[in-house]
Write a protein that holds these residues in place. Structure first.
Motif, short mmCIF file in Angstrom:
data_model
loop_
_atom_site.label_atom_id
_atom_site.label_comp_id
_atom_site.label_asym_id
_atom_site.label_seq_id
_atom_site.Cartn_x
_atom_site.Cartn_y
_atom_site.Cartn_z
N ASN A 1 1.64 41.03 -8.34
CA ASN A 1 0.94 41.96 -9.30
C ASN A 1 1.28 43.24 -8.57
OD1 ASN A 1 -1.15 44.03 -9.91
ND2 ASN A 1 -2.72 42.59 -9.89
N GLU A 2 2.10 44.12 -9.25
CA GLU A 2 2.96 45.39 -8.77
C GLU A 2 2.10 46.20 -8.78
OE1 GLU A 2 6.86 47.94 -10.38
OE2 GLU A 2 6.61 46.07 -11.14
N THR A 3 0.90 46.45 -9.52
CA THR A 3 0.17 47.40 -9.51
C THR A 3 -0.80 47.46 -8.25
OG1 THR A 3 -0.45 47.46 -11.89
CG2 THR A 3 -2.06 48.42 -10.50
N LEU A 4 -0.98 46.19 -7.85
CA LEU A 4 -1.89 45.84 -6.47
C LEU A 4 -1.05 46.32 -5.56
CD1 LEU A 4 -4.17 44.85 -4.57
CD2 LEU A 4 -2.93 42.62 -5.09
N PHE A 5 0.50 45.98 -5.51
CA PHE A 5 1.17 46.27 -4.29
C PHE A 5 1.34 47.90 -4.16
CE2 PHE A 5 5.60 46.71 -2.70
CZ PHE A 5 5.28 46.16 -1.48
N ASN A 6 1.38 48.65 -5.25
CA ASN A 6 1.47 49.89 -5.16
C ASN A 6 0.35 50.48 -4.76
OD1 ASN A 6 4.33 50.16 -6.44
ND2 ASN A 6 3.53 50.18 -8.31
N GLU A 7 -0.85 50.18 -5.12
CA GLU A 7 -1.98 50.71 -4.59
C GLU A 7 -2.17 50.43 -2.99
OE1 GLU A 7 -4.98 48.46 -6.80
OE2 GLU A 7 -4.74 49.85 -8.53
N LEU A 8 -1.58 49.06 -2.72
CA LEU A 8 -1.68 48.97 -1.03
C LEU A 8 -0.86 49.84 -0.42
CD1 LEU A 8 -1.61 44.85 -1.32
CD2 LEU A 8 -3.50 46.37 -0.57
N LEU A 9 0.25 49.98 -0.87
CA LEU A 9 1.37 51.14 -0.44
C LEU A 9 0.87 52.43 -0.26
CD1 LEU A 9 5.02 50.23 -1.98
CD2 LEU A 9 4.15 49.77 0.30
N ALA A 10 0.11 52.97 -1.39
CA ALA A 10 -0.47 54.13 -1.23
C ALA A 10 -1.72 54.33 -0.05
CB ALA A 10 -1.12 54.58 -2.65
N ALA A 11 -2.28 53.26 0.06
CA ALA A 11 -3.38 53.20 0.97
C ALA A 11 -2.86 53.13 2.26
CB ALA A 11 -4.22 51.99 0.87
N HIS B 1 8.81 47.17 2.01
CA HIS B 1 7.87 46.12 2.55
C HIS B 1 6.79 46.61 3.29
CE1 HIS B 1 11.47 42.89 2.36
NE2 HIS B 1 11.37 43.55 1.41
N LEU B 2 5.58 46.05 3.34
CA LEU B 2 4.60 46.68 3.90
C LEU B 2 4.13 45.76 5.04
CD1 LEU B 2 2.00 48.38 4.12
CD2 LEU B 2 0.92 46.86 2.48
N ILE B 3 4.09 46.16 6.08
CA ILE B 3 3.92 45.36 7.34
C ILE B 3 2.69 45.85 8.14
CG2 ILE B 3 5.12 44.72 9.75
CD1 ILE B 3 7.79 45.18 8.32
N MET B 4 1.83 44.78 7.92
CA MET B 4 0.51 44.99 8.58
C MET B 4 0.40 44.23 9.82
SD MET B 4 -2.11 44.62 5.44
CE MET B 4 -1.44 43.19 4.82
N GLU B 5 0.30 45.00 10.94
CA GLU B 5 0.37 44.28 12.41
C GLU B 5 -1.12 44.09 13.08
OE1 GLU B 5 4.90 45.19 14.26
OE2 GLU B 5 3.43 46.83 14.05
N TYR B 6 -1.20 43.37 14.07
CA TYR B 6 -2.45 43.18 14.73
C TYR B 6 -2.04 42.90 16.14
CZ TYR B 6 -1.70 38.38 12.99
OH TYR B 6 -1.31 37.14 12.83
#
Length: 435
Positions: A74-84, A145-150
């Motif tokens: 879902n490219e729209t979802l990915f762009n929203e996640l990137l913006a956030a 690439h969006l990298i969410m670390e924990y």
């Protein structure tokens, strides 16, 4: 360990690395998924189409402490996640992708490097100045690439992370097609590398290829490997694969044509499960016992040392496993891979340096998970090696002296700066002293 590392300076070596590159956006997972309501269950999906799927899969790997990389259809979802993510004040960007990260480590260690990747403005700005980038010029949009670390011990509702790790999302169009394979053919021939490293193939995982196209791209990689001189050693860096058909394709078209394999504690049982049982292992023990992984390494080693049946096939002569707690390197003694003790040592030290983001080893910010010793196998009557503070890296021969194995303990960084790219830096550090 530092004394051992310093005894082995890097010589004049040429290393070619493929494929692809991207821009990584780093963000703390707690600032993204962590602010959402935790899901009531964990679940696995081959790709992500919705926020709910993201939450359920993030919870699965977060609670297992396992790394994961997934395609967002879902490219729209990915762009929203990137913006956030970019709106989070602490987020930042860096050059990413297996190939550029490994290439950068090789260059830092003094090797001459050719990288198969697009020559975009961002990549050319961020890449190590000595690296030759062999792809085509492009002014197009970056692959991001969006990298969410924990961190270890973080909580998200009822879920708890047992170790520090990362969850990676992407929605690439060009990297999955390995567009830089053909663009470096001519340069690769004149560069004449001592070592060719293949990585980034996990970008093909669950990507929506037209029928037959993915196999065509794997065969293009195979043909590039076959075209190399027999004196050029070939290393394949594994990654997180969940698509059974892709993993089968790698076992058919890629793995039989390499001399060396690199993988982590999740990727080893995945490959082992696929080769032995024909299925994928999604989540594994984040801190496996040495005896367990040694048995799996031996089994894979035996299978991949069978007499090659096709043109260009090679026998596996090196296998490097990098885990949170230790490094394990297995080599064929009469092969050209030397300095196994030093390679395992350097890989272990690099693990600490990369995660801590510090070239100096700080014992105040380090711990060990290895206990006083380890068993050599799960088989009855297997021997045991005790840990020695004065000689912490253990090496021995087995299989009538034909195989050498080295185990190096890792000083685990307790002040985590970043986890992404850890395996690539570690694997490259181990390779550089064995080329």
């Amino acid at each position: 360990m530092l004394e051992v590392e310093q005894q082995y300076p890097v010589g004049e070596v040429r290393i070619a690395v493929g494929y692809g590159a991207c821009k990584d956006i780093f963000v703390h997972g707690a600032d993204m998924v962590g602010v959402m309501t935790p899901p009531s269950r964990t679940a696995h999906f081959n790709h992500i189409d919705s926020i709910n799927q993201l939450k359920e899969m993030y919870a699965l790997f977060f609670s297992a402490g396992s790394a994961a990389e997934r395609y967002v259809a879902n490219e729209t979802l990915f762009n929203e996640l990137l913006a956030a993510a970019e709106a989070v004040p602490s987020s930042y960007s860096a050059l990413g992708g297996n190939a550029p990260v490994m290439a950068s480590r090789f260059a830092k260690e003094g090797a001459k490097v050719l990288l198969a990747a697009k020559r975009s403005p961002y990549i050319m700005e961020k890449i190590h100045p000595s690296i030759i980038v062999g792809g085509v010029e492009t002014e197009g949009a970056e692959d991001i690439h969006l990298i969410m670390e924990y961190k270890a011990g973080e909580n998200w509702g009822s879920y708890r992370a047992p170790r520090a790790n990362r969850f990676i999302l992407h929605s690439d169009d060009s990297n999955p097609t390995l567009s830089s394979v053909e663009t470096i053919d001519e340069q690769l021939a004149t560069f004449d590398p001592h070592l060719f490293v293949v990585g980034g193939l996990q970008m093909m995982d669950n990507f929506p290829f037209a029928p037959g196209i993915r196999d065509e791209r794997l065969i293009a990689v195979k043909n590039q490997m076959i075209s190399l001189s027999p004196s050029t050693r070939i290393h394949f860096e594994m990654a997180s694969f969940t698509d059974t058909e892709l993993l089968s394709g790698l076992i058919e078209h890629i793995i039989p044509y390499v001399d060396s394999l690199g993988m982590n504690e999740q990727e080893l049982p995945n490959l082992y499960s696929m080769m032995k049982f024909g299925n994928v292992s999604l989540v594994s023990d984040f801190n496996p016992r040495v005896a367990v992984v040694l048995d799996q390494m031996r089994d894979i080693f035996r299978q991949l040392q069978m007499t090659p049946g096709e043109r260009g096939q090679r026998r596996l002569t090196r296998l490097h496993l990098h885990t949170l707690a230790y490094q394990a390197i297995m080599v064929q003694k009469d092969s050209t891979w030397t300095n196994s003790l030093a390679a395992a040592t350097k890989a272990a030290l690099t693990a600490n340096r990369h995660v801590c983001g510090n070239s100096e080893i700080s014992l105040e910010h380090a711990k060990m998970l290895m206990d006083e010793g380890f068993t050599l196998s799960e088989a009855d009557g297997a021997g045991r090696i005790l840990f020695d503070n004065h000689r912490p890296v253990s090496c021995w021969t087995e299989g009538d002296g034909k195989i050498e194995v080295c185990i190096a303990p890792v000083l685990i960084c307790t002040s985590v700066r970043h986890t992404a790219g850890g395996g690539d830096n570690i694997s490259a550090a181990g390779l550089i002293l064995q080329v």
